[in-house]
Design a protein around this motif. Structure first.
Motif, PDB file in Angstrom:
ATOM      1  N   ALA A   1       4.096   5.733  -5.429  1.00 15.54           N
ATOM      2  CA  ALA A   1       4.164   5.788  -6.886  1.00 15.54           C
ATOM      3  C   ALA A   1       3.151   6.790  -7.439  1.00 15.54           C
ATOM      4  O   ALA A   1       3.469   7.578  -8.342  1.00 15.54           O
ATOM      5  CB  ALA A   1       3.922   4.401  -7.477  1.00 15.54           C
ATOM      6  N   ALA A   2       1.941   6.771  -6.874  1.00 20.51           N
ATOM      7  CA  ALA A   2       0.903   7.692  -7.336  1.00 20.51           C
ATOM      8  C   ALA A   2       1.280   9.147  -7.069  1.00 20.51           C
ATOM      9  O   ALA A   2       0.889  10.054  -7.825  1.00 20.51           O
ATOM     10  CB  ALA A   2      -0.423   7.354  -6.651  1.00 20.51           C
ATOM     11  N   ALA A   3       2.036   9.365  -6.006  1.00 20.99           N
ATOM     12  CA  ALA A   3       2.463  10.723  -5.654  1.00 20.99           C
ATOM     13  C   ALA A   3       3.668  11.182  -6.457  1.00 20.99           C
ATOM     14  O   ALA A   3       4.116  12.327  -6.303  1.00 20.99           O
ATOM     15  CB  ALA A   3       2.783  10.793  -4.167  1.00 20.99           C
ATOM     16  N   GLY A   4       4.213  10.309  -7.306  1.00 21.60           N
ATOM     17  CA  GLY A   4       5.379  10.658  -8.104  1.00 21.60           C
ATOM     18  C   GLY A   4       6.697  10.505  -7.379  1.00 21.60           C
ATOM     19  O   GLY A   4       7.750  10.923  -7.884  1.00 21.60           O
ATOM     20  N   TYR A   5       6.668   9.842  -6.227  1.00 20.26           N
ATOM     21  CA  TYR A   5       7.875   9.752  -5.412  1.00 20.26           C
ATOM     22  C   TYR A   5       8.950   8.884  -6.064  1.00 20.26           C
ATOM     23  O   TYR A   5      10.149   9.116  -5.864  1.00 20.26           O
ATOM     24  CB  TYR A   5       7.537   9.194  -4.028  1.00 20.26           C
TER      25      TYR A   5
ATOM     26  N   GLY B   1       6.908   4.245 -15.267  1.00 19.91           N
ATOM     27  CA  GLY B   1       6.340   3.492 -14.161  1.00 19.91           C
ATOM     28  C   GLY B   1       7.070   2.214 -13.791  1.00 19.91           C
ATOM     29  O   GLY B   1       6.618   1.488 -12.891  1.00 19.91           O
TER      30      GLY B   1
ATOM     31  N   GLU C   1       2.220   1.735  -3.526  1.00 14.45           N
ATOM     32  CA  GLU C   1       1.180   2.218  -4.436  1.00 14.45           C
ATOM     33  C   GLU C   1       0.965   3.724  -4.260  1.00 14.45           C
ATOM     34  O   GLU C   1       0.884   4.474  -5.244  1.00 14.45           O
ATOM     35  CB  GLU C   1      -0.126   1.461  -4.182  1.00 14.45           C
ATOM     36  N   GLU C   2       0.888   4.161  -3.008  1.00 19.88           N
ATOM     37  CA  GLU C   2       0.658   5.586  -2.755  1.00 19.88           C
ATOM     38  C   GLU C   2       1.868   6.428  -3.143  1.00 19.88           C
ATOM     39  O   GLU C   2       1.727   7.529  -3.685  1.00 19.88           O
ATOM     40  CB  GLU C   2       0.312   5.816  -1.284  1.00 19.88           C
TER      41      GLU C   2
ATOM     42  N   GLU D   1       0.829  -1.209   0.000  1.00 14.12           N
ATOM     43  CA  GLU D   1       0.000   0.000   0.000  1.00 14.12           C
ATOM     44  C   GLU D   1       0.864   1.260   0.000  1.00 14.12           C
ATOM     45  O   GLU D   1       0.553   2.239  -0.683  1.00 14.12           O
ATOM     46  CB  GLU D   1      -0.948   0.003   1.199  1.00 14.12           C
TER      47      GLU D   1
END
Length: 386
Positions: free
Chosen positions: A37-41, A109, A34-35, A31
């Protein structure tokens, strides 16, 4: 871009909230990943023109320090992806485009991981126990065992290296390349059941004829120490980003020590806060002083990589030095924080108990204590005479 922008308090709170459960269940930080990656980290080093943050190493180290205050194991595993993308950036800044594809694929990605460590190989990047067998088309088949492969459940690109013993007139050659998740000839053991850093799931990877295609072979180097920019870039990114993680552990431990000192009271002193106790105050001050010495060293060393500083033969001494200072300082500060916090920190489930287990991993990462001192001694005194 500041760390607080990439890791806002709300995201950091969710990451911190999951850390204990991951540790208790010995479970991968799916989790969190996933977060993040979504934040561009995962695109810290990817150029802004390709949708990334376009950061340098010093800024990325500060981001990792912040992430580690919430979840050290998550930060440690993410480090492996950031090391490869950081290496690509460091090389590009020095005119070497050989790993530009890493940044391009990270922008799309893909998740990179390190498959270099081998049990019993104290030569680290300068030799390998893995066999790299050349194929007629220019590719290589790799057979060997890689340990501490962080991000095992999630990587889509794994960097590996091995030795072709027959190359260079029998002196041997170290061959570096990447395999994809769908490459045949490897398997991942589910053997990560450790004292700390449990969420990283740094499982063992068995290479059994895994083929790296010709286009994914990116370096062939002689056995032994050499001045190839790849070696510098890996050491620079690995040591500084690792130091950032352990600096974050120390930073969090100091905060917990302060909170405990203010919360705890003394029965014999009429219920006064332990924040007024001279011995407790000394321990908190000792921890703060230790951390204050670490921050500028870490910032300068990472910043010098960004600035293309030329430290000549002192570069590797500086890199291993900041890693060793960070891991040892963090261990000292966690210990002081536990002493300040009292017996409650000894119970399973307390954050300091988890940090105590996590921080011990620092002594096993290269360069370890003995290797670091040898590197620094060689930089100042020259190598040992035969």
């Amino acid at each position: 871009m500041e760390p607080e922008q990439l890791l806002p308090d709300s995201l950091l709170a969710r990451v911190r909230g999951r850390a204990a459960e991951y540790d208790e269940q010995n479970r991968f930080f799916a989790e969190d990943l996933e977060e993040l990656a979504a934040a561009g980290y995962l695109k810290l080093f990817v150029p802004e023109s390709d949708g990334g943050a376009g950061l340098g190493l010093e800024a990325a180290v500060r981001c990792q320090r912040r992430l580690a205050t919430a979840a050290p194991a998550t930060a440690l595993a993410v480090n492996m992806h950031l090391v490869w993308t950081g290496v690509a950036r460091v090389l590009a800044a020095r005119g070497d485009s050989s790993l530009d594809f890493v940044l391009q694929e990270a922008a799309a990605g893909e998740i990179f991981a390190f498959g270099n460590s081998e049990a019993g190989n104290d030569s680290v990047l300068f030799d390998s126990l893995t066999a790299a067998t050349p194929l007629p088309d220019g590719g290589y088949s790799f057979t060997g065992t890689k340990i501490f492969t962080s991000l095992s459940p999630a990587w889509t690109r794994l960097g590996i290296f091995g030795k072709d013993p027959a190359a260079r007139d029998g002196d041997g050659e170290l061959v570096h390349g990447f395999i994809d998740r769908d490459t045949a000839g490897y398997r991942i053991l589910e053997d990560w059941n450790t004292l700390g850093m449990r969420a990283s799931q740094s499982n063992t990877t068995i290479l059994d004829g895994a083929v790296v295609q010709p286009g994914r072979i990116f370096r062939k180097l002689p056995v032994g120490p050499n001045a190839d920019p790849l070696i510098f870039a890996i050491f620079a990114c690995f040591e500084t980003l690792l130091a950032g993680v352990y600096a974050g552990i120390g930073e969090r431990a100091l905060v917990l020590a302060v909170e405990a000192a203010r919360r705890r009271t003394s029965f014999k002193n009429g219920g006064r806060s332990l924040a007024q106790d001279p011995d407790i105050r000394w321990k908190v001050a000792e921890a703060a002083l230790a951390m204050d010495a670490l921050y500028p060293q870490l910032s300068v060393v990472a910043g010098d990589v960004d600035r293309l500083a030329d430290h000549g033969s002192q570069w590797f001494a500086r890199l291993v030095g900041v890693k060793l200072r960070a891991t040892e300082t963090a261990r000292t500060v966690v210990d002081l924080a536990i002493r300040v916090s009292g017996g409650s920190s000894y119970f399973r489930g307390s954050e300091l108990e988890r940090l105590y287990r996590d921080v011990l991993a620092g002594m096993f990462h290269p360069s370890d204590d003995e290797s670091a001192h040898n590197t620094v001694a060689n930089a100042w005194l020259g190598p040992l005479e035969d």
